[in-house]
Design a protein around this motif. Structure first.
Motif, mmCIF file in Angstrom:
data_model
loop_
_atom_site.group_PDB
_atom_site.id
_atom_site.type_symbol
_atom_site.label_atom_id
_atom_site.label_comp_id
_atom_site.label_asym_id
_atom_site.label_seq_id
_atom_site.Cartn_x
_atom_site.Cartn_y
_atom_site.Cartn_z
ATOM 1 N N ILE A 190 16.487 -0.953 24.554
ATOM 2 C CA ILE A 190 17.881 -1.010 24.977
ATOM 3 C C ILE A 190 17.946 -1.142 26.493
ATOM 4 O O ILE A 190 17.146 -0.557 27.218
ATOM 5 C CB ILE A 190 18.672 0.222 24.493
ATOM 6 N N ILE A 245 27.920 3.156 29.510
ATOM 7 C CA ILE A 245 27.477 4.441 28.986
ATOM 8 C C ILE A 245 25.997 4.650 29.251
ATOM 9 O O ILE A 245 25.566 5.725 29.647
ATOM 10 C CB ILE A 245 27.752 4.539 27.467
ATOM 11 N N ILE A 246 25.211 3.629 28.986
ATOM 12 C CA ILE A 246 23.766 3.735 29.133
ATOM 13 C C ILE A 246 23.276 2.605 30.030
ATOM 14 O O ILE A 246 23.612 1.453 29.825
ATOM 15 C CB ILE A 246 23.053 3.650 27.766
ATOM 16 N N GLU A 259 19.548 1.790 31.088
ATOM 17 C CA GLU A 259 18.214 2.305 30.776
ATOM 18 C C GLU A 259 17.173 1.821 31.777
ATOM 19 O O GLU A 259 16.313 1.023 31.454
ATOM 20 C CB GLU A 259 17.850 1.869 29.347
ATOM 21 N N LEU A 296 30.312 4.706 19.286
ATOM 22 C CA LEU A 296 29.103 4.947 20.062
ATOM 23 C C LEU A 296 27.994 5.606 19.242
ATOM 24 O O LEU A 296 26.822 5.327 19.451
ATOM 25 C CB LEU A 296 29.472 5.826 21.263
#
Lengths: 113, 110
Positions: free
Chosen positions: A45, A55-56, A58, A97
């Protein structure tokens, strides 16, 4: 057709160039993602967005910048492309989510020469 | 840490033989587990998820919380099952991040 679509399907470019990949979903989902699938088929991801909010992230190099103009779109812009960026990039979406099946796009095969 | 392990990178069986693709996970809390399949040069698609307890294309998977496993099984493999299989985990922790295993390439030989 209701689906997740990506353009372009193939992208061949020179090192140092800047390129974008577009993703659209018409499933009415709140959450969208970008994944990188490398030559060994490992799927990692990169980003997730929920209702246009990041949100993320990575630990992706900041040469990669996602943009979500609305809930149905999540685009990926890549600056100063490097050889190691060559991969297949998949966009995906899910209803929410957490605890949701993800629907994947067809992938964009990026080759950096 | 949230982790999914698929110990077999490659798995080869003959048509009609049983097949089991292993998946172990590490997660603090109650995860949801999925199996996704990717046929050659195609997009990933959901094969099954543990909460639905369905059998899709003859495949089943049972969540074993004691062993933290979610192995995928099929009693009689078919050539069209040849594909890449990813086990994935999703949950409330880590902002709902989904974690995918490294994948297992299944080849079913005639």
């Amino acid at each position: 057709d209701t689906a997740v679509s990506q353009t372009p399907k193939y992208l061949v470019t020179q090192m140092g160039n800047d390129k974008s990949i577009k993703c659209e979903q018409n499933l009415g989902h709140d959450t969208m993602y970008w994944y990188k699938q490398d030559s060994k088929k490992f799927l990692k991801i990169m980003f997730s967005y929920n209702n246009k909010e990041l949100i993320i992230n990575e630990t992706v190099p900041n040469r990669f910048s996602p943009k979500s103009p609305d809930k149905a779109h999540l685009n990926l812009h890549i600056n100063s492309l490097e050889l190691g960026d060559s991969a297949v990039y998949f966009c995906a979406s899910s209803l929410q989510l957490t605890y949701n099946e993800q629907f994947f796009g067809p992938g964009t095969r990026l080759t950096v020469l | 840490a949230q982790r999914v392990t698929q110990p077999e990178k490659l798995l080869s069986v003959f048509k009609g033989a049983p097949v089991e693709l292993k998946c172990n996970y590490s997660y603090s809390g109650s995860p949801e587990l999925f199996w996704y399949v990717q046929y050659s040069r195609q997009r990933l698609q959901l094969l099954l998820r543990h909460i639905s307890r369905e059998s899709i294309k003859g495949f089943t998977a049972d969540l074993n919380k004691g062993e933290t496993s979610f192995h995928l099984k099929k009693p009689f493999a078919q050539e069209e099952d040849s594909a890449m299989y990813y086990c994935a985990l999703s949950g409330q922790a880590n902002a709902g991040k989904s974690t995918f295993g490294d994948g297992t390439t299944l080849t079913v030989k005639p």
